[in-house]
Design a protein around this motif. Sequence first.
Motif, PDB file in Angstrom:
ATOM      1  N   ILE A 128       0.838  -1.208   0.000  1.00  0.00           N
ATOM      2  CA  ILE A 128       0.000   0.000   0.000  1.00  0.00           C
ATOM      3  C   ILE A 128       0.865   1.248   0.000  1.00  0.00           C
ATOM      4  O   ILE A 128       0.623   2.182  -0.761  1.00  0.00           O
ATOM      5  CB  ILE A 128      -0.953  -0.017   1.214  1.00  0.00           C
ATOM      6  CG1 ILE A 128      -1.982  -1.128   1.069  1.00  0.00           C
ATOM      7  CG2 ILE A 128      -1.644   1.332   1.366  1.00  0.00           C
ATOM      8  CD1 ILE A 128      -2.751  -1.428   2.337  1.00  0.00           C
ATOM      9  N   ILE A 129       1.856   1.271   0.853  1.00  0.00           N
ATOM     10  CA  ILE A 129       2.719   2.447   0.957  1.00  0.00           C
ATOM     11  C   ILE A 129       3.438   2.709  -0.362  1.00  0.00           C
ATOM     12  O   ILE A 129       3.476   3.834  -0.860  1.00  0.00           O
ATOM     13  CB  ILE A 129       3.713   2.286   2.125  1.00  0.00           C
ATOM     14  CG1 ILE A 129       2.951   2.324   3.455  1.00  0.00           C
ATOM     15  CG2 ILE A 129       4.791   3.364   2.089  1.00  0.00           C
ATOM     16  CD1 ILE A 129       3.757   1.892   4.653  1.00  0.00           C
TER      17      ILE A 129
ATOM     18  N   GLN B 244      -5.657  -6.680  12.558  1.00  0.00           N
ATOM     19  CA  GLN B 244      -4.471  -5.933  12.118  1.00  0.00           C
ATOM     20  C   GLN B 244      -4.464  -4.523  12.694  1.00  0.00           C
ATOM     21  O   GLN B 244      -3.401  -3.963  12.942  1.00  0.00           O
ATOM     22  CB  GLN B 244      -4.434  -5.828  10.583  1.00  0.00           C
ATOM     23  CG  GLN B 244      -4.249  -7.122   9.862  1.00  0.00           C
ATOM     24  CD  GLN B 244      -2.801  -7.538   9.782  1.00  0.00           C
ATOM     25  OE1 GLN B 244      -1.897  -6.784  10.064  1.00  0.00           O
ATOM     26  NE2 GLN B 244      -2.595  -8.775   9.385  1.00  0.00           N
ATOM     27  N   ILE B 245      -5.643  -3.936  12.881  1.00  0.00           N
ATOM     28  CA  ILE B 245      -5.688  -2.524  13.281  1.00  0.00           C
ATOM     29  C   ILE B 245      -6.144  -2.336  14.732  1.00  0.00           C
ATOM     30  O   ILE B 245      -6.566  -1.253  15.110  1.00  0.00           O
ATOM     31  CB  ILE B 245      -6.559  -1.702  12.315  1.00  0.00           C
ATOM     32  CG1 ILE B 245      -7.963  -2.266  12.196  1.00  0.00           C
ATOM     33  CG2 ILE B 245      -5.879  -1.573  10.971  1.00  0.00           C
ATOM     34  CD1 ILE B 245      -8.921  -1.366  11.436  1.00  0.00           C
ATOM     35  N   PHE B 246      -6.031  -3.374  15.530  1.00  0.00           N
ATOM     36  CA  PHE B 246      -6.305  -3.217  16.961  1.00  0.00           C
ATOM     37  C   PHE B 246      -5.209  -2.375  17.600  1.00  0.00           C
ATOM     38  O   PHE B 246      -4.027  -2.558  17.330  1.00  0.00           O
ATOM     39  CB  PHE B 246      -6.348  -4.580  17.653  1.00  0.00           C
ATOM     40  CG  PHE B 246      -7.729  -5.133  17.809  1.00  0.00           C
ATOM     41  CD1 PHE B 246      -8.704  -4.901  16.869  1.00  0.00           C
ATOM     42  CD2 PHE B 246      -8.049  -5.913  18.906  1.00  0.00           C
ATOM     43  CE1 PHE B 246      -9.964  -5.420  17.004  1.00  0.00           C
ATOM     44  CE2 PHE B 246      -9.315  -6.435  19.054  1.00  0.00           C
ATOM     45  CZ  PHE B 246     -10.279  -6.191  18.103  1.00  0.00           C
ATOM     46  N   TYR B 247      -5.613  -1.481  18.432  1.00  0.00           N
ATOM     47  CA  TYR B 247      -4.689  -0.632  19.173  1.00  0.00           C
ATOM     48  C   TYR B 247      -4.110  -1.442  20.345  1.00  0.00           C
ATOM     49  O   TYR B 247      -4.710  -2.406  20.787  1.00  0.00           O
ATOM     50  CB  TYR B 247      -5.470   0.584  19.682  1.00  0.00           C
ATOM     51  CG  TYR B 247      -4.618   1.716  20.161  1.00  0.00           C
ATOM     52  CD1 TYR B 247      -3.936   2.510  19.253  1.00  0.00           C
ATOM     53  CD2 TYR B 247      -4.504   1.998  21.505  1.00  0.00           C
ATOM     54  CE1 TYR B 247      -3.152   3.566  19.678  1.00  0.00           C
ATOM     55  CE2 TYR B 247      -3.730   3.050  21.946  1.00  0.00           C
ATOM     56  CZ  TYR B 247      -3.055   3.827  21.039  1.00  0.00           C
ATOM     57  OH  TYR B 247      -2.277   4.857  21.459  1.00  0.00           O
ATOM     58  N   ASN B 248      -2.977  -1.065  20.843  1.00  0.00           N
ATOM     59  CA  ASN B 248      -2.336  -1.697  22.009  1.00  0.00           C
ATOM     60  C   ASN B 248      -1.923  -3.145  21.784  1.00  0.00           C
ATOM     61  O   ASN B 248      -2.035  -3.973  22.687  1.00  0.00           O
ATOM     62  CB  ASN B 248      -3.222  -1.611  23.256  1.00  0.00           C
ATOM     63  CG  ASN B 248      -3.252  -0.222  23.835  1.00  0.00           C
ATOM     64  OD1 ASN B 248      -2.324   0.554  23.621  1.00  0.00           O
ATOM     65  ND2 ASN B 248      -4.300   0.103  24.549  1.00  0.00           N
TER      66      ASN B 248
ATOM     67  N   LEU C 131       2.617   1.384  11.288  1.00  0.00           N
ATOM     68  CA  LEU C 131       2.736   1.965   9.944  1.00  0.00           C
ATOM     69  C   LEU C 131       1.371   2.278   9.328  1.00  0.00           C
ATOM     70  O   LEU C 131       1.284   3.073   8.400  1.00  0.00           O
ATOM     71  CB  LEU C 131       3.528   1.035   9.025  1.00  0.00           C
ATOM     72  CG  LEU C 131       5.016   0.908   9.325  1.00  0.00           C
ATOM     73  CD1 LEU C 131       5.647  -0.148   8.428  1.00  0.00           C
ATOM     74  CD2 LEU C 131       5.720   2.235   9.147  1.00  0.00           C
ATOM     75  N   PHE C 132       0.305   1.666   9.848  1.00  0.00           N
ATOM     76  CA  PHE C 132      -1.036   1.996   9.355  1.00  0.00           C
ATOM     77  C   PHE C 132      -1.351   3.471   9.583  1.00  0.00           C
ATOM     78  O   PHE C 132      -2.161   4.049   8.873  1.00  0.00           O
ATOM     79  CB  PHE C 132      -2.102   1.134  10.041  1.00  0.00           C
ATOM     80  CG  PHE C 132      -2.236  -0.246   9.471  1.00  0.00           C
ATOM     81  CD1 PHE C 132      -2.765  -0.459   8.212  1.00  0.00           C
ATOM     82  CD2 PHE C 132      -1.836  -1.353  10.207  1.00  0.00           C
ATOM     83  CE1 PHE C 132      -2.897  -1.725   7.693  1.00  0.00           C
ATOM     84  CE2 PHE C 132      -1.967  -2.632   9.702  1.00  0.00           C
ATOM     85  CZ  PHE C 132      -2.495  -2.825   8.434  1.00  0.00           C
ATOM     86  N   LYS C 133      -0.721   4.074  10.568  1.00  0.00           N
ATOM     87  CA  LYS C 133      -0.954   5.491  10.852  1.00  0.00           C
ATOM     88  C   LYS C 133      -0.463   6.379   9.709  1.00  0.00           C
ATOM     89  O   LYS C 133      -0.875   7.529   9.598  1.00  0.00           O
ATOM     90  CB  LYS C 133      -0.269   5.885  12.157  1.00  0.00           C
ATOM     91  CG  LYS C 133      -0.876   5.200  13.364  1.00  0.00           C
ATOM     92  CD  LYS C 133      -0.129   5.558  14.623  1.00  0.00           C
ATOM     93  CE  LYS C 133      -0.672   4.799  15.819  1.00  0.00           C
ATOM     94  NZ  LYS C 133       0.094   5.086  17.037  1.00  0.00           N
ATOM     95  N   MET C 134       0.404   5.859   8.856  1.00  0.00           N
ATOM     96  CA  MET C 134       0.903   6.612   7.698  1.00  0.00           C
ATOM     97  C   MET C 134      -0.178   6.876   6.662  1.00  0.00           C
ATOM     98  O   MET C 134      -0.004   7.728   5.791  1.00  0.00           O
ATOM     99  CB  MET C 134       2.065   5.874   7.039  1.00  0.00           C
ATOM    100  CG  MET C 134       3.339   5.940   7.818  1.00  0.00           C
ATOM    101  SD  MET C 134       4.703   5.207   6.910  1.00  0.00           S
ATOM    102  CE  MET C 134       4.765   6.209   5.442  1.00  0.00           C
TER     103      MET C 134
END
Length: 134
Positions: free
Chosen positions: A30-31, A51-55, A69-72
């Motif tokens: 994706i990036i 994949q996108i669970f926090y903590n 890296l999802f935060k990108m």
Amino acid sequence: MNIVKKKILGVIFSRAPYGASFGEEGLELIISSSIFFKKIYIFFISDGIFQIFYNQKPKLIFLNKYTNLFKMFNFLNIKKCFSNIENLYNRGILKKNVCNKIVFKKYKFILPIILLKNKNLKKKMSKCQYLLNF
């Protein structure tokens, strides 16, 4: 390159993180593809929602945390992340309250996601000219 800019890339995450390298490879794709595609839709189905669970704490199993890296996606102008309501309900992420309305349990996600019914999720997927599963 202009031909590709008009197309929509869809990336499906359907596997849990850290069991194999699929999630990290999908994220890297994706990036690197964000240069070539104007629109990228991300779908979290099945165990891919984890994949996108926090903590997450992958260091407990001696792995590096790649999910930050999802935060990108905000910097890459990727704002279309989808999951289906039935999937989250079946995995215990959503529950029904006393009024029979579906509500989130106390889970946090790294990204904002758009919840769709199964048939609407399939319609979104059908809009993608390229669809890759990780």
